[in-house]
Enzyme design. Structure first.
Site, PDB file in Angstrom:
ATOM      1  N   GLY A  90       0.715  -1.269   0.019  1.00 28.91           N
ATOM      2  CA  GLY A  90      -0.155  -0.005  -0.289  1.00 28.91           C
ATOM      3  C   GLY A  90       0.725   1.269   0.139  1.00 28.91           C
ATOM      4  O   GLY A  90       1.849   1.242   0.702  1.00 28.91           O
ATOM      5  N   ASP A  92       0.447   4.014   1.403  1.00 29.29           N
ATOM      6  CA  ASP A  92       0.757   4.569   2.864  1.00 29.29           C
ATOM      7  C   ASP A  92       1.780   4.002   3.618  1.00 29.29           C
ATOM      8  O   ASP A  92       2.545   4.734   4.127  1.00 29.29           O
ATOM      9  CB  ASP A  92      -0.367   4.469   3.701  1.00 29.29           C
ATOM     10  N   ARG A  93       1.801   2.663   3.487  1.00 27.07           N
ATOM     11  CA  ARG A  93       2.889   1.856   4.086  1.00 27.07           C
ATOM     12  C   ARG A  93       4.251   2.113   3.434  1.00 27.07           C
ATOM     13  O   ARG A  93       5.368   2.340   4.163  1.00 27.07           O
ATOM     14  CB  ARG A  93       2.925   0.365   3.924  1.00 27.07           C
ATOM     15  N   ASP A 112       1.403   2.099  12.200  1.00 27.74           N
ATOM     16  CA  ASP A 112       0.430   3.270  11.754  1.00 27.74           C
ATOM     17  C   ASP A 112      -1.050   2.820  12.371  1.00 27.74           C
ATOM     18  O   ASP A 112      -1.370   1.686  11.813  1.00 27.74           O
ATOM     19  CB  ASP A 112       0.254   3.265  10.220  1.00 27.74           C
ATOM     20  N   THR A 115      -7.751   2.600  10.420  1.00 23.86           N
ATOM     21  CA  THR A 115      -8.603   1.960  10.339  1.00 23.86           C
ATOM     22  C   THR A 115      -8.131   0.549  10.595  1.00 23.86           C
ATOM     23  O   THR A 115      -8.564  -0.495  11.055  1.00 23.86           O
ATOM     24  CB  THR A 115      -9.411   2.085   9.074  1.00 23.86           C
ATOM     25  N   THR A 168     -21.948  -6.865  28.583  1.00 23.58           N
ATOM     26  CA  THR A 168     -21.483  -7.213  27.078  1.00 23.58           C
ATOM     27  C   THR A 168     -20.665  -6.099  26.666  1.00 23.58           C
ATOM     28  O   THR A 168     -19.681  -6.337  26.143  1.00 23.58           O
ATOM     29  CB  THR A 168     -22.829  -7.433  26.339  1.00 23.58           C
TER      30      THR A 168
END
Length: 238
Positions: A90, A92-93, A112, A115, A168
């Site tokens: 990717g 971004d990486r 990073d 998401t 929960t």
């Protein structure tokens, strides 16, 4: 004197970071939902460079001249990709790994926290050695909510829970938040054990403060870390 001016975009699945770099200074980093990013938001008089993990963005920006970061740009920045299969790496990486090289304190890792949680490892010879990809805290919450009949949709909290859940919702938070911290610790244990000397570990991304508060070995990289890696690639390609 640095006369370079460019609009930098780090386009993620959920959000896009943007900042203007002008005459040696990085402007403030803004963030918008990627779904709202449109070509008319880009200044006509300023070059644009982007690290995008969203393939549809190229179609959306058709007709605009945009520098999209690709693997072929790595060599000019000093980053080697010959140690891995980088065909699906990717952008971004890639930008994160490039910025590690620019900082000249190798070996080093970037984690990073967005998401997804991604890790990039660059060795002392500026060779990208791979890393890790896993869901982030919010994505884990969504998976439990959408993949089950009764588990609720929960926001992420700023601090990690200190005790087992008593219902929960609190059980989900304890399980996810403490579990993801354990996951990152295990990554670091294995990767540092196999290195001749420990790596510097740079934490970036919107959820980085949560992890930095719990993992003292993490070094905050700042909001513009990925954008600076993109900037280095753009400058080298000119």
């Amino acid at each position: 004197m640095d006369t370079l001016s460019v609009l930098l975009l780090n386009i993620g699945n959920s959000h896009t970071q943007m900042a203007e770099y002008c005459h040696g200074r990085m402007g403030p980093v803004r963030q918008i939902p990627t779904a709202e990013l449109t070509p008319d938001m880009l200044p006509a008089a300023l070059p644009v460079a982007a690290a995008s993990v969203v393939p549809e963005i190229r179609t959306r920006f058709r007709g605009r001249s945009v520098f999209f970061l690709e693997n072929r740009h790595a060599a000019a920045t000093g980053l080697r990709l010959d140690c891995v299969d980088a065909s699906t790496l990717g952008a971004d990486r890639l930008a994160n790994a490039i910025e590690l090289v620019q900082r000249r304190q190798l070996p080093a890792m970037t984690i990073d926290f967005g998401t997804a949680i991604t890790l990039e490892l660059v060795d002392e010879n500026a060779c990208f050695r791979g890393g890790a990809i896993a869901p982030g805290r919010m994505l884990m919450r969504r998976a439990l909510h959408t993949g089950t009949a009764q588990l609720p949709s929960l926001p992420i909290a700023a601090a990690a829970p200190r005790a087992a859940g008593v219902d929960t919702a609190s059980s989900m938070c304890f399980g996810i938040d403490r579990g993801v911290l354990g996951m990152v610790r295990e990554w670091l244990r294995i990767l540092n054990d196999e290195r001749p000397r420990p790596c510097r570990i740079i934490a970036v991304g919107g959820d980085a403060p949560f992890f930095c508060a719990e993992l003292p070995e993490l070094i905050p990289g700042g909001a513009d870390f990925t954008l600076r890696g993109l900037l280095a690639a753009y400058r080298a390609a000119l």
